[in-house]
Scaffold this active site. Sequence first.
Site, PDB file in Angstrom:
ATOM      1  N   GLY A   1       3.720  14.045  34.909  1.00 27.99           N
ATOM      2  CA  GLY A   1       3.034  12.971  34.180  1.00 27.99           C
ATOM      3  C   GLY A   1       3.697  11.627  34.476  1.00 27.99           C
ATOM      4  N   HIS A   2       5.023  11.597  34.364  1.00 34.30           N
ATOM      5  CA  HIS A   2       5.762  10.365  34.692  1.00 34.30           C
ATOM      6  C   HIS A   2       5.554   9.988  36.159  1.00 34.30           C
ATOM      7  CE1 HIS A   2       8.431  12.045  31.376  1.00 34.30           C
ATOM      8  NE2 HIS A   2       8.158  10.839  30.908  1.00 34.30           N
TER       9      HIS A   2
ATOM     10  N   GLN B   1      -0.583   5.131  21.579  1.00 37.67           N
ATOM     11  CA  GLN B   1       0.429   4.203  22.109  1.00 37.67           C
ATOM     12  C   GLN B   1      -0.205   3.191  23.069  1.00 37.67           C
ATOM     13  OE1 GLN B   1       4.558   5.394  23.237  1.00 37.67           O
ATOM     14  NE2 GLN B   1       3.726   5.410  25.300  1.00 37.67           N
TER      15      GLN B   1
ATOM     16  N   ASP C   1      -0.522   9.669  25.584  1.00 40.43           N
ATOM     17  CA  ASP C   1      -0.155   8.982  24.341  1.00 40.43           C
ATOM     18  C   ASP C   1      -1.200   7.895  24.087  1.00 40.43           C
ATOM     19  OD1 ASP C   1       2.713  10.127  23.753  1.00 40.43           O
ATOM     20  OD2 ASP C   1       2.619   9.737  25.887  1.00 40.43           O
TER      21      ASP C   1
ATOM     22  N   GLN D   1      12.313   4.305  17.697  1.00 36.87           N
ATOM     23  CA  GLN D   1      11.033   4.987  17.509  1.00 36.87           C
ATOM     24  C   GLN D   1      11.197   6.401  16.970  1.00 36.87           C
ATOM     25  OE1 GLN D   1      10.043   4.485  21.793  1.00 36.87           O
ATOM     26  NE2 GLN D   1       9.192   6.541  21.662  1.00 36.87           N
TER      27      GLN D   1
ATOM     28  N   GLY E   1      12.568   9.105  30.200  1.00 37.45           N
ATOM     29  CA  GLY E   1      13.266   9.990  31.141  1.00 37.45           C
ATOM     30  C   GLY E   1      12.892  11.451  31.001  1.00 37.45           C
TER      31      GLY E   1
ATOM     32  N   HIS F   1       8.631  14.507  34.476  1.00 35.16           N
ATOM     33  CA  HIS F   1       7.730  15.579  34.904  1.00 35.16           C
ATOM     34  C   HIS F   1       6.607  14.894  35.677  1.00 35.16           C
ATOM     35  CE1 HIS F   1       5.292  14.120  31.613  1.00 35.16           C
ATOM     36  NE2 HIS F   1       6.263  14.379  30.744  1.00 35.16           N
TER      37      HIS F   1
HETATM   38  P1  AMP Z   1       7.821   9.333  27.632  1.00 36.77           P
HETATM   39  O1  AMP Z   1       8.956   9.438  28.599  1.00 36.77           O
HETATM   40  O2  AMP Z   1       7.414  10.638  27.047  1.00 36.77           O
HETATM   41  O3  AMP Z   1       7.990   8.228  26.628  1.00 36.77           O
HETATM   42  O4  AMP Z   1       6.566   8.905  28.515  1.00 36.77           O
HETATM   43  C1  AMP Z   1       6.618   7.799  29.372  1.00 36.77           C
HETATM   44  C2  AMP Z   1       5.229   7.497  29.855  1.00 36.77           C
HETATM   45  O5  AMP Z   1       4.700   8.635  30.528  1.00 36.77           O
HETATM   46  C3  AMP Z   1       4.264   7.174  28.711  1.00 36.77           C
HETATM   47  O6  AMP Z   1       3.392   6.111  29.103  1.00 36.77           O
HETATM   48  C4  AMP Z   1       3.515   8.461  28.541  1.00 36.77           C
HETATM   49  O7  AMP Z   1       2.215   8.289  28.012  1.00 36.77           O
HETATM   50  C5  AMP Z   1       3.445   8.947  29.975  1.00 36.77           C
HETATM   51  N1  AMP Z   1       3.209  10.393  30.007  1.00 36.77           N
HETATM   52  C6  AMP Z   1       3.898  11.353  29.331  1.00 36.77           C
HETATM   53  N2  AMP Z   1       3.352  12.565  29.555  1.00 36.77           N
HETATM   54  C7  AMP Z   1       2.289  12.362  30.381  1.00 36.77           C
HETATM   55  C8  AMP Z   1       1.307  13.207  30.969  1.00 36.77           C
HETATM   56  N3  AMP Z   1       1.311  14.526  30.773  1.00 36.77           N
HETATM   57  N4  AMP Z   1       0.377  12.654  31.764  1.00 36.77           N
HETATM   58  C9  AMP Z   1       0.354  11.313  31.986  1.00 36.77           C
HETATM   59  N5  AMP Z   1       1.250  10.459  31.459  1.00 36.77           N
HETATM   60  C10 AMP Z   1       2.199  10.964  30.661  1.00 36.77           C
END
Ligand code: AMP
Length: 283
Positions: free
Chosen positions: A36-37, A153, A150, A61, A31, A34
Amino acid sequence: MRVVTSISEMRKVVEEQRSYGKIVGLVPTMGFFHQGHISLMHAAREECDYVVVSLFVNPTQFAPGEDLEDYPRDLSRDVEMATEAGVDCIFHPPAEDMYMQPYLTYVMVEEITDRLCGASRPGHFRGVATVVAKLFNIIPAHRAYFGLKDAQQVQVIRRMARDLDFDIEVVACPTVRESDGLAMSSRNVYLEPEERKAATVLHRSLQLARKLVAEGERDPEKVTGDMHALIVRESLVEPEYVAAVDWDLLTPLDRLEGWVLFALAARVGKARLIDNALIEVKD
Ligand code: AMP
């Protein structure tokens, strides 16, 4: 868009979609969305008929003393953004349902979890692999979307899906960056203005790696050494690791060749930031 909190209801929703012959896409997240999500949601929207975004700040985690309590959260904004991105369903389960006590079963991916972030965050990838395995069971999607931001990951999940025979295609999507190069992250909100400026050195160090490789440098230590030297010039940025590893098993390299992951983690004020570049080294 629908918001589902119950595990059994979520299962039913996906079973129903699959029974209609629909291709289901899953985007696992913690959640505080941004771009990226949103890019993952768009990729899933393009390739799938029914898109589920899971939104769960996964306690297993986080190590004691990490930012589980402080992790930024804003459900109503996330719901708005996911609706805008064309998502069909958000799965937002309570932690006590995901980890019914006593909770005793974990997924451990070996070797590739010992290195890079795994070295400084013991148990982190055990938590990640466990929650993603649970999500894959609750939401048997055809495809699951992860960000290369990531990168470790991505490789851990790919390995887990392959080793445990999950019939889910793991799709890796490119890192989305701010206009000055900083990789988008929910944790960027922790940065004070001066730290935010200094943090751009992380991306600049990856660009330096790209330049050195393009100029013919093949010594991993020379490249990571120069990256490290550039980063420490910013007094607000404290590197945790700067590494060049083989993309498949994330093992250290004697020589730069094939697909190489340049990966780094650094403390900037209260934030621990990671970034990487995946570079094909051709001779
Ligand atoms: P998180 O909410 O941070 O666990 O991220 C959820 C998903 O979004 C994961 O697969 C992350 O790798 C991906 N993610 C986070 N930041 C970015 C980004 N800047 N660009 C692309 N994917 C992202």
